[in-house]
Design a protein around this motif. Structure first.
Motif, PDB file in Angstrom:
ATOM      1  N   HIS A  66     -72.798  -9.814 -41.308  1.00  0.00           N
ATOM      2  CA  HIS A  66     -73.084 -11.442 -41.521  1.00  0.00           C
ATOM      3  C   HIS A  66     -72.096 -12.109 -40.831  1.00  0.00           C
ATOM      4  O   HIS A  66     -70.723 -11.855 -40.766  1.00  0.00           O
ATOM      5  CB  HIS A  66     -72.606 -11.413 -43.088  1.00  0.00           C
ATOM      6  N   THR A  67     -72.506 -12.995 -40.172  1.00  0.00           N
ATOM      7  CA  THR A  67     -71.440 -14.092 -39.481  1.00  0.00           C
ATOM      8  C   THR A  67     -71.069 -15.205 -40.488  1.00  0.00           C
ATOM      9  O   THR A  67     -71.801 -15.769 -40.849  1.00  0.00           O
ATOM     10  CB  THR A  67     -72.304 -14.501 -38.285  1.00  0.00           C
ATOM     11  N   VAL A  68     -69.791 -15.335 -40.512  1.00  0.00           N
ATOM     12  CA  VAL A  68     -69.409 -16.218 -41.481  1.00  0.00           C
ATOM     13  C   VAL A  68     -69.467 -17.673 -40.954  1.00  0.00           C
ATOM     14  O   VAL A  68     -68.945 -18.059 -39.999  1.00  0.00           O
ATOM     15  CB  VAL A  68     -67.749 -16.237 -41.834  1.00  0.00           C
ATOM     16  N   PRO A  86     -63.414 -15.964 -39.996  1.00  0.00           N
ATOM     17  CA  PRO A  86     -64.585 -15.430 -39.342  1.00  0.00           C
ATOM     18  C   PRO A  86     -64.311 -14.415 -38.352  1.00  0.00           C
ATOM     19  O   PRO A  86     -62.960 -14.144 -38.105  1.00  0.00           O
ATOM     20  CB  PRO A  86     -65.350 -16.585 -38.494  1.00  0.00           C
ATOM     21  N   THR A 114     -70.305 -13.204 -47.944  1.00  0.00           N
ATOM     22  CA  THR A 114     -70.437 -12.331 -46.856  1.00  0.00           C
ATOM     23  C   THR A 114     -71.000 -11.017 -46.965  1.00  0.00           C
ATOM     24  O   THR A 114     -70.904 -10.783 -48.343  1.00  0.00           O
ATOM     25  CB  THR A 114     -69.193 -12.078 -45.875  1.00  0.00           C
TER      26      THR A 114
END
Length: 309
Positions: A64-66, A150, A60
């Motif tokens: 950032h989008t996990v 997330p 990440t």
């Protein structure tokens, strides 16, 4: 024979059956897809928990989008806890179903970036507006191991992000919100701490997610499909029963009509066989007992005979 199917009652019943069949089939597939999702999730959790931990920066970065394949992946992060900007996450449940809060502490990495660490569960303060008594985080440089998770959103979690909360209290664990509060770059997602264990076992570390149970979704799917198969079977049974009841009622009506006709015929025959009055002699037509003519009828009286001289 089946004209009763055109009646209002049977038309409604048939239409209802035709609607229920596809609805139940679709509900069965919905439960089946939930079963498949649960099985896939269990496999993902098991695989990621068994994987060797990697530095969090590999998976990440700020903003950032996990992605889902990285959920629950074991990661490590080395830095210093910033307890001055620590917050608590309200309305969280412990492993034994007690309602409290999660402790969310920023971990400042060596390069100056921040990753949020969920250190675990503690009891909430008696006054919801008060900040609870949070166990202190380790001082100095520390290496944290945990599960990468997330960012939480209302849409994904169902938790409403309330506004106007007391200072240092939040509803969601969201890296973008924390970046705005800290004024620093925060890595996307957060870490659920699994090591090191806290002194005194508090905060309570969050246990591994359940990845053994598959739930009852498959059983529900089979039930819905059996229900959909049972609808036409039940409809046929009702139709045959209705037909049988109508035929029985018709036979009873015919039997009653036949009995009525036989009763009328019997009454007519009895009236025809009744005898008339006996015949008797008319007036003046009866002979005397001595063989002489009897008296004449009215106006027929004979004159007496006279002797000649």
């Amino acid at each position: 024979m089946y004209r009763f199917l055109l009646s209002r009652q049977w038309v409604i019943l048939t239409l209802l059956a035709l609607v229920l069949i596809p609805v139940m089939i679709e509900l069965g597939f919905w439960q089946f897809h939930r079963h498949e999702h649960r099985v896939a999730q269990n496999t993902l959790i098991a695989d990621n928990l068994d994987a060797k931990p990697v530095p969090v920066e590999r998976l990440t970065s700020p903003g950032h989008t996990v992605p889902r394949p990285d959920y629950w992946r074991h990661v490590t992060a080395t830095g210093t806890f910033d307890t001055a900007h620590e917050v608590v996450v309200r309305r969280r449940v412990s492993s034994d179903e007690r309602v409290g809060v999660h402790v969310l502490t920023p971990l400042v990495l060596k390069d100056g970036k921040v990753v949020m660490v969920n250190r675990g569960w503690i009891e909430a303060a008696g006054d919801q507006r008060a900040y609870p008594d949070v166990p202190p985080a380790p001082k100095g440089e520390v290496t944290v191991t945990g599960r990468l998770m997330p960012d939480e959103t209302t849409g994904a979690s169902g938790i409403k992000d309330l506004k106007g909360l007391p200072d240092r209290q939040v509803m969601l664990i969201n890296s973008a919100q924390q970046a705005a509060l800290l004024g620093r770059s925060v890595l996307g997602g957060y870490i659920e701490q699994t090591a090191p264990k806290p002194a005194g076992d508090t905060p309570e570390l969050i246990p591994d997610p359940d990845h053994d149970s598959i739930g009852s979704h498959m059983a529900y799917a089979v039930q819905w499909w059996l229900f959909s198969a049972g609808v036409p079977v039940g409809w046929v049974i009702l139709v045959r029963r209705e037909k049988r009841d109508r035929q029985a009622a018709a036979r009873e009506a015919e039997a009653r009509e036949a009995e009525a006709r036989e009763a009328e015929a019997a009454d007519g025959a009895t009236g025809d066989d009744t005898a008339g009055p006996d015949d008797t002699a008319g007036p003046g037509g009866t002979n005397g007992a001595d063989g002489t003519d009897g008296a004449d009828g009215p106006g027929g009286t004979a004159e007496p005979a006279t002797a000649s001289a």
